[in-house]
Motif scaffolding. Structure first.
Motif, PDB file in Angstrom:
ATOM      1  N   LEU A  11       0.845  -1.182   0.000  1.00 47.47           N
ATOM      2  CA  LEU A  11       0.000   0.000   0.000  1.00 47.47           C
ATOM      3  C   LEU A  11       0.886   1.239   0.000  1.00 47.47           C
ATOM      4  O   LEU A  11       1.816   1.349   0.811  1.00 47.47           O
ATOM      5  CB  LEU A  11      -0.897  -0.008   1.236  1.00 47.47           C
ATOM      6  N   PRO A  87      -3.713   6.265  -8.242  1.00 49.40           N
ATOM      7  CA  PRO A  87      -4.745   5.314  -7.785  1.00 49.40           C
ATOM      8  C   PRO A  87      -5.158   4.327  -8.879  1.00 49.40           C
ATOM      9  O   PRO A  87      -5.456   3.169  -8.568  1.00 49.40           O
ATOM     10  CB  PRO A  87      -5.903   6.236  -7.396  1.00 49.40           C
ATOM     11  N   THR A  90      -3.689   0.763  -9.127  1.00 47.66           N
ATOM     12  CA  THR A  90      -4.092  -0.285  -8.192  1.00 47.66           C
ATOM     13  C   THR A  90      -4.534  -1.536  -8.943  1.00 47.66           C
ATOM     14  O   THR A  90      -5.401  -1.468  -9.817  1.00 47.66           O
ATOM     15  CB  THR A  90      -5.235   0.210  -7.294  1.00 47.66           C
ATOM     16  N   GLN A 116      -0.295  -7.793  -4.759  1.00 48.54           N
ATOM     17  CA  GLN A 116      -1.245  -6.683  -4.746  1.00 48.54           C
ATOM     18  C   GLN A 116      -0.516  -5.348  -4.606  1.00 48.54           C
ATOM     19  O   GLN A 116       0.346  -5.186  -3.722  1.00 48.54           O
ATOM     20  CB  GLN A 116      -2.233  -6.850  -3.596  1.00 48.54           C
ATOM     21  N   THR A 118      -1.675  -1.394  -4.095  1.00 53.12           N
ATOM     22  CA  THR A 118      -2.789  -0.503  -3.816  1.00 53.12           C
ATOM     23  C   THR A 118      -2.264   0.917  -3.637  1.00 53.12           C
ATOM     24  O   THR A 118      -1.366   1.141  -2.804  1.00 53.12           O
ATOM     25  CB  THR A 118      -3.549  -0.925  -2.551  1.00 53.12           C
ATOM     26  N   SER A 120      -3.350   4.701  -2.726  1.00 49.31           N
ATOM     27  CA  SER A 120      -4.412   5.519  -2.138  1.00 49.31           C
ATOM     28  C   SER A 120      -4.287   6.969  -2.613  1.00 49.31           C
ATOM     29  O   SER A 120      -3.189   7.461  -2.864  1.00 49.31           O
ATOM     30  CB  SER A 120      -4.335   5.457  -0.614  1.00 49.31           C
TER      31      SER A 120
END
Length: 121
Positions: A11, A87, A90, A116, A118, A120
């Motif tokens: 993230l 974003p 993602t 993954q 991600t 933000s």
């Protein structure tokens, strides 16, 4: 048995950076093209970047100037340096490699399990 294992996802805030790695292991004689693909929820898998054994690269228009693909042939590893993340980047990122196994007669495409990423806002 050949395996591709990705690492480096996570993230991050928009504008940040991540570096993905994908290491191939097993009974490998040679690796030809390697690449990174991504799949966002509800969307088809798309190519992000590819690199030949000799180092020639291609990028999706959406990542040009922000992502850099590279490889270490001695380590059977491909990398994806991702800068200025957005974003819309993602997705689950998968690596792919065309591999000739020891004793094999032709190259086969192999996929990693995915990592993954991600971003933000």
């Amino acid at each position: 048995q050949v395996q591709l294992v990705e690492s480096g996802g996570g993230l991050v805030r928009a504008g940040g950076s991540l570096r993905l790695s994908c290491a191939a292991s097993g009974s490998i004689f040679s690796i030809d093209d390697m690449g990174w693909y991504r799949q966002a929820p509800g969307k088809q898998r798309e190519v992000v970047a590819t690199i030949t054994r000799g180092g020639s690269t291609n990028y999706a228009d959406s990542v040009k100037g922000r992502f850099t693909i590279s490889r270490d042939n001695a380590k059977n590893t491909v990398y994806l340096q991702m800068n200025s993340l957005k974003p819309e980047d993602t997705a689950v990122y998968h690596c792919n490699a065309d591999i000739l196994e020891n004793g094999g007669r032709r190259f086969h495409g192999y996929w990693g399990q995915g990592t993954q990423v991600t971003v933000s806002s």
